[in-house]
Write an enzyme that holds these catalytic residues in place. Structure first.
Site, PDB file in Angstrom:
ATOM      1  N   TYR A 141     -41.817  67.707  34.448  1.00 46.24           N
ATOM      2  CA  TYR A 141     -43.280  67.735  34.440  1.00 46.24           C
ATOM      3  C   TYR A 141     -43.901  66.521  35.133  1.00 46.24           C
ATOM      4  O   TYR A 141     -45.004  66.596  35.653  1.00 46.24           O
ATOM      5  CB  TYR A 141     -43.805  67.783  32.995  1.00 46.24           C
ATOM      6  CG  TYR A 141     -43.909  69.157  32.401  1.00 46.24           C
ATOM      7  CD1 TYR A 141     -42.856  70.048  32.484  1.00 46.24           C
ATOM      8  CD2 TYR A 141     -45.071  69.553  31.737  1.00 46.24           C
ATOM      9  CE1 TYR A 141     -42.946  71.307  31.910  1.00 46.24           C
ATOM     10  CE2 TYR A 141     -45.167  70.799  31.171  1.00 46.24           C
ATOM     11  CZ  TYR A 141     -44.105  71.684  31.254  1.00 46.24           C
ATOM     12  OH  TYR A 141     -44.209  72.912  30.682  1.00 46.24           O
ATOM     13  N   LYS A 191     -28.372  70.858  31.298  1.00 43.14           N
ATOM     14  CA  LYS A 191     -27.733  71.680  32.328  1.00 43.14           C
ATOM     15  C   LYS A 191     -26.760  70.763  33.066  1.00 43.14           C
ATOM     16  O   LYS A 191     -26.867  70.534  34.287  1.00 43.14           O
ATOM     17  CB  LYS A 191     -28.812  72.275  33.256  1.00 43.14           C
ATOM     18  CG  LYS A 191     -28.310  73.294  34.258  1.00 43.14           C
ATOM     19  CD  LYS A 191     -27.872  74.612  33.638  1.00 43.14           C
ATOM     20  CE  LYS A 191     -27.278  75.533  34.694  1.00 43.14           C
ATOM     21  NZ  LYS A 191     -26.707  76.771  34.113  1.00 43.14           N
ATOM     22  N   ASP A 223     -28.931  77.599  29.494  1.00 45.21           N
ATOM     23  CA  ASP A 223     -28.888  79.069  29.602  1.00 45.21           C
ATOM     24  C   ASP A 223     -28.162  79.664  28.402  1.00 45.21           C
ATOM     25  O   ASP A 223     -28.587  80.682  27.829  1.00 45.21           O
ATOM     26  CB  ASP A 223     -28.262  79.523  30.936  1.00 45.21           C
ATOM     27  CG  ASP A 223     -26.965  78.808  31.279  1.00 45.21           C
ATOM     28  OD1 ASP A 223     -26.607  77.816  30.610  1.00 45.21           O
ATOM     29  OD2 ASP A 223     -26.287  79.252  32.232  1.00 45.21           O
ATOM     30  N   ASP A 247     -40.127  73.362  26.780  1.00 44.64           N
ATOM     31  CA  ASP A 247     -41.293  74.237  26.902  1.00 44.64           C
ATOM     32  C   ASP A 247     -40.841  75.696  26.817  1.00 44.64           C
ATOM     33  O   ASP A 247     -41.383  76.499  26.056  1.00 44.64           O
ATOM     34  CB  ASP A 247     -41.993  73.977  28.241  1.00 44.64           C
ATOM     35  CG  ASP A 247     -43.177  74.894  28.449  1.00 44.64           C
ATOM     36  OD1 ASP A 247     -43.979  75.030  27.508  1.00 44.64           O
ATOM     37  OD2 ASP A 247     -43.287  75.493  29.540  1.00 44.64           O
ATOM     38  N   ASP A 251     -41.035  78.478  23.277  1.00 46.11           N
ATOM     39  CA  ASP A 251     -41.714  79.783  23.259  1.00 46.11           C
ATOM     40  C   ASP A 251     -40.757  80.865  22.782  1.00 46.11           C
ATOM     41  O   ASP A 251     -41.124  81.754  22.000  1.00 46.11           O
ATOM     42  CB  ASP A 251     -42.234  80.166  24.653  1.00 46.11           C
ATOM     43  CG  ASP A 251     -43.693  79.763  24.863  1.00 46.11           C
ATOM     44  OD1 ASP A 251     -44.111  78.754  24.260  1.00 46.11           O
ATOM     45  OD2 ASP A 251     -44.401  80.445  25.622  1.00 46.11           O
TER      46      ASP A 251
END
Ligand code: IPM
Ligand code: MG
Length: 369
Positions: A141, A191, A223, A247, A251
């Site tokens: 970000y 990752k 993932d 983020d 969700d």
């Protein structure tokens, strides 16, 4: 004792849900015996309309001087065509950065009364109780360079994922400290098979873990984590991860609970704290008294705990929320098995009423009238 709160209602359903949250906060304060002073400021689209920018210096200064900040939501179609740094969302990112709020806590707890509301099977989600610890002021970000540029005469656009070891260290400490108060397991999500920042993240998290011998640490690729969240979400206790990964995963985790309209969040730094629902500004239902205020109200619970140390009042609020849900009282976002559908305002009133009822019970019907 007076607690100075800055309210940033923002856009869409933000003002409606913030009003209910403030009503509940005032009730909690009365019950717990402290006073609140509420000061309202602009952020997001409304700030663009009034001042030309999504976050003004006066809003930043007010938030810096406050004991805690309560934010509704930002954004809406009206401002969607503006350039990146003028969008309402950049006001939200700006206030997180300006207040140094690098730890974002997103508790994901499945209320028993709502386990049929999830799109996943009740036996998969029942008992889920996890905390997503999202790094909030670094990573993809905020990394530089960012935006359009010209390289060798060609135009391109870049976002950068960048972290210092110190940034990873402090968020890792936050995660381990929290795990000490919970089921003592930390899943660090990265990752590392592809990204250099992730490999550094992993080694720093391991170094920090050695200071918390009682905590089980596991590493998980992002993932795989996305998959494990729907396969077996009960395996998670504390999940700590990079800004963008957090983020996305939060969700996904939110939907385990049946509605993103239920989820609160706390953003913390070295001092202060900003509390906001995880959901957005829902412009389609704004101003109709339809929005579910429970995420904003639950954010008040987090404020009571993390900024004010008022755990009794926070426990009382948790009880009130559970009571309301187990009676089948819902807002329009979770119509399944509802005994009654309440409007935003009425849901706020119901929480306040239950709070006073529980407080009376706790006090043997003495002090609080
Ligand atoms: C969130 C939101 C924000 C984010 C947006 C509105 C900038 O999605 O709080 O999760 O990406 O952090
Ligand atoms: Mg988000």
């Amino acid at each position: 004792m007076i607690k100075r709160i800055v309210s940033l209602p923002g856009d869409g359903i933000g003002p409606e849900v913030n009003n209910q949250a403030i009503k509940v906060l005032k009730a909690c304060a009365e019950i717990a015996g402290f006073q609140v002073e509420i000061d309202e400021h602009d952020i997001g689209g409304i700030s663009i309309d009034k001042h030309g920018i999504p976050l003004t210096e006066s809003t930043i200064q007010a938030c810096l001087a406050a004991d805690a900040v309560l934010l509704g939501a930002v954004g809406g179609p009206k401002w969607d065509t503006l350039e990146g740094h003028l969008r309402p969302e950049s006001g939200l990112l700006g206030i997180r950065k300006a207040l140094g709020l690098y730890t974002n806590l997103r508790p994901v707890k499945v209320f028993d009364a709502l386990k049929d509301a999830s799109t996943l099977k009740p036996e998969v989600i029942s008992g889920v109780d996890m905390m997503v610890v999202r790094e909030l002021t670094g990573g993809l970000y905020f990394g530089q360079p960012k935006g359009p540029r010209t390289v060798n005469g060609h135009d391109d656009v870049v976002d950068t994922m960048a972290y210092t070891e110190a940034e990873v260290e402090r968020i890792a400490h936050a995660a381990f400290k929290l795990a000490m108060t919970r089921r003592k397991k930390v899943t660090s999500v990265d990752k590392a098979n592809v990204l250099a920042t992730s490999r550094m993240w992993r080694s720093v998290v391991e170094r920090v873990a050695s200071e918390y011998p009682g905590i089980e640490l596991e590493h998980m690729l992002v993932d795989n984590c996305a998959m494990q969240l729907v396969r077996n979400p009960r395996q998670f206790d504390v999940v700590v991860t990079e800004n963008m990964f957090g983020d996305i995963l939060s969700d996904e985790a939110a939907m385990l609970t049946g509605s993103i309209g239920m989820l609160p969040s706390a953003s913390l730094g070295e001092s202060g704290g900003l509390y906001e629902p995880v959901h957005g500004s829902a412009p389609d239902i704004a101003g109709q008294n339809k929005a579910n205020p429970l995420a904003a109200i639950a954010s008040v619970g987090l404020m009571l705990r993390y900024s004010f140390g008022e755990h009794n009042a926070a426990d009382l609020l948790d009880k009130a929320l559970e009571g309301i849900l187990s009676r089948g009282w819902r807002c329009a976002d979770i119509p399944l098995h509802a005994t009654v559908i309440l409007g935003t305002e009425e849901m706020g009133d119901a929480v306040v009423e239950d709070l006073y009822d529980f407080a009376r019970l706790n006090n043997g019907a003495k002090e609080i009238v």
